[in-house]
Motif scaffolding. Structure first.
Motif, short mmCIF file in Angstrom:
data_model
loop_
_atom_site.label_atom_id
_atom_site.label_comp_id
_atom_site.label_asym_id
_atom_site.label_seq_id
_atom_site.Cartn_x
_atom_site.Cartn_y
_atom_site.Cartn_z
N VAL A 41 -16.84 -4.39 0.61
CA VAL A 41 -15.47 -4.87 0.78
C VAL A 41 -14.70 -4.72 -0.53
O VAL A 41 -13.55 -4.26 -0.53
CB VAL A 41 -15.47 -6.34 1.27
N GLN A 42 -15.33 -5.09 -1.63
CA GLN A 42 -14.67 -4.96 -2.93
C GLN A 42 -14.37 -3.49 -3.24
O GLN A 42 -13.29 -3.15 -3.71
CB GLN A 42 -15.54 -5.57 -4.04
N ASP A 43 -15.33 -2.62 -2.94
CA ASP A 43 -15.13 -1.19 -3.16
C ASP A 43 -13.98 -0.67 -2.32
O ASP A 43 -13.15 0.11 -2.80
CB ASP A 43 -16.42 -0.42 -2.84
N ALA A 44 -13.91 -1.11 -1.07
CA ALA A 44 -12.82 -0.69 -0.19
C ALA A 44 -11.47 -1.16 -0.72
O ALA A 44 -10.48 -0.41 -0.69
CB ALA A 44 -13.05 -1.21 1.22
N LYS A 45 -11.42 -2.39 -1.23
CA LYS A 45 -10.17 -2.91 -1.79
C LYS A 45 -9.73 -2.07 -3.00
O LYS A 45 -8.56 -1.73 -3.14
CB LYS A 45 -10.33 -4.37 -2.21
N GLU A 46 -10.70 -1.76 -3.86
CA GLU A 46 -10.38 -0.97 -5.05
C GLU A 46 -9.90 0.42 -4.67
O GLU A 46 -8.96 0.95 -5.27
CB GLU A 46 -11.60 -0.89 -5.96
N ARG A 47 -10.54 1.02 -3.68
CA ARG A 47 -10.12 2.35 -3.24
C ARG A 47 -8.73 2.32 -2.61
O ARG A 47 -7.93 3.23 -2.81
CB ARG A 47 -11.13 2.93 -2.26
N ARG A 48 -8.45 1.25 -1.84
CA ARG A 48 -7.13 1.12 -1.22
C ARG A 48 -6.05 0.99 -2.30
O ARG A 48 -5.00 1.63 -2.22
CB ARG A 48 -7.11 -0.09 -0.29
N GLU A 49 -6.33 0.19 -3.32
CA GLU A 49 -5.37 0.03 -4.41
C GLU A 49 -5.16 1.35 -5.15
O GLU A 49 -4.03 1.70 -5.48
CB GLU A 49 -5.85 -1.05 -5.37
N ALA A 51 -5.58 4.35 -3.95
CA ALA A 51 -4.85 5.26 -3.07
C ALA A 51 -3.37 4.91 -3.06
O ALA A 51 -2.51 5.80 -3.06
CB ALA A 51 -5.42 5.21 -1.65
N GLY A 52 -3.07 3.61 -3.07
CA GLY A 52 -1.66 3.18 -3.11
C GLY A 52 -0.98 3.63 -4.39
O GLY A 52 0.16 4.11 -4.37
N GLU A 53 -1.67 3.48 -5.51
CA GLU A 53 -1.12 3.91 -6.79
C GLU A 53 -0.91 5.42 -6.82
O GLU A 53 0.11 5.91 -7.30
CB GLU A 53 -2.02 3.48 -7.95
N PHE A 54 -1.88 6.15 -6.27
CA PHE A 54 -1.78 7.61 -6.24
C PHE A 54 -0.60 8.03 -5.36
O PHE A 54 0.18 8.91 -5.74
CB PHE A 54 -3.09 8.20 -5.70
N SER A 55 -0.45 7.38 -4.21
CA SER A 55 0.67 7.69 -3.32
C SER A 55 2.00 7.41 -4.00
O SER A 55 2.96 8.17 -3.86
CB SER A 55 0.57 6.87 -2.03
N LYS A 56 2.05 6.30 -4.73
CA LYS A 56 3.28 5.94 -5.44
C LYS A 56 3.62 7.00 -6.48
O LYS A 56 4.78 7.40 -6.62
CB LYS A 56 3.10 4.58 -6.12
#
Length: 91
Positions: A41-49, A51-56
């Motif tokens: 779950v922690q890994d998924a949260k970090e990856r989501r964050e 990905a969001g930064e990369f998209s931004k």
């Protein structure tokens, strides 16, 4: 106590000890699974964050490219308008 009762008690004690060992192993396995789930779950949260930064960053790069192209086009139109005005004045 008869010999049969003694053997039965001995077998019962062995089975209870085995059941306790199995219960301990199940609890250890459950803790391990819970830790793995929490890590996932922690890994998924970090990856989501991430990905969001990369998209931004991609969006901002696109916005910057659009702004630059707009500025260059505006400058070209202004330059062309100025040349047209010069050419008209010459006529």
């Amino acid at each position: 106590m008869s010999k049969i009762q003694e053997e039965a008690q001995k077998r019962l004690d062995e089975l209870q000890a085995r059941a306790k060992d199995l219960q301990d192993k199940i609890q250890e396995a459950a803790k391990d699974v819970q830790e793995r789930i929490e890590d996932s779950v922690q890994d998924a949260k970090e990856r989501r964050e991430a990905a969001g930064e990369f998209s931004k960053k991609i969006w901002l790069a696109g916005l910057g490219a659009y702004g630059r192209a707009y500025d260059e086009a505006a400058a070209a139109v202004e330059k062309t308008t100025a040349r047209a005005a010069e050419n008209q004045n010459r006529m």
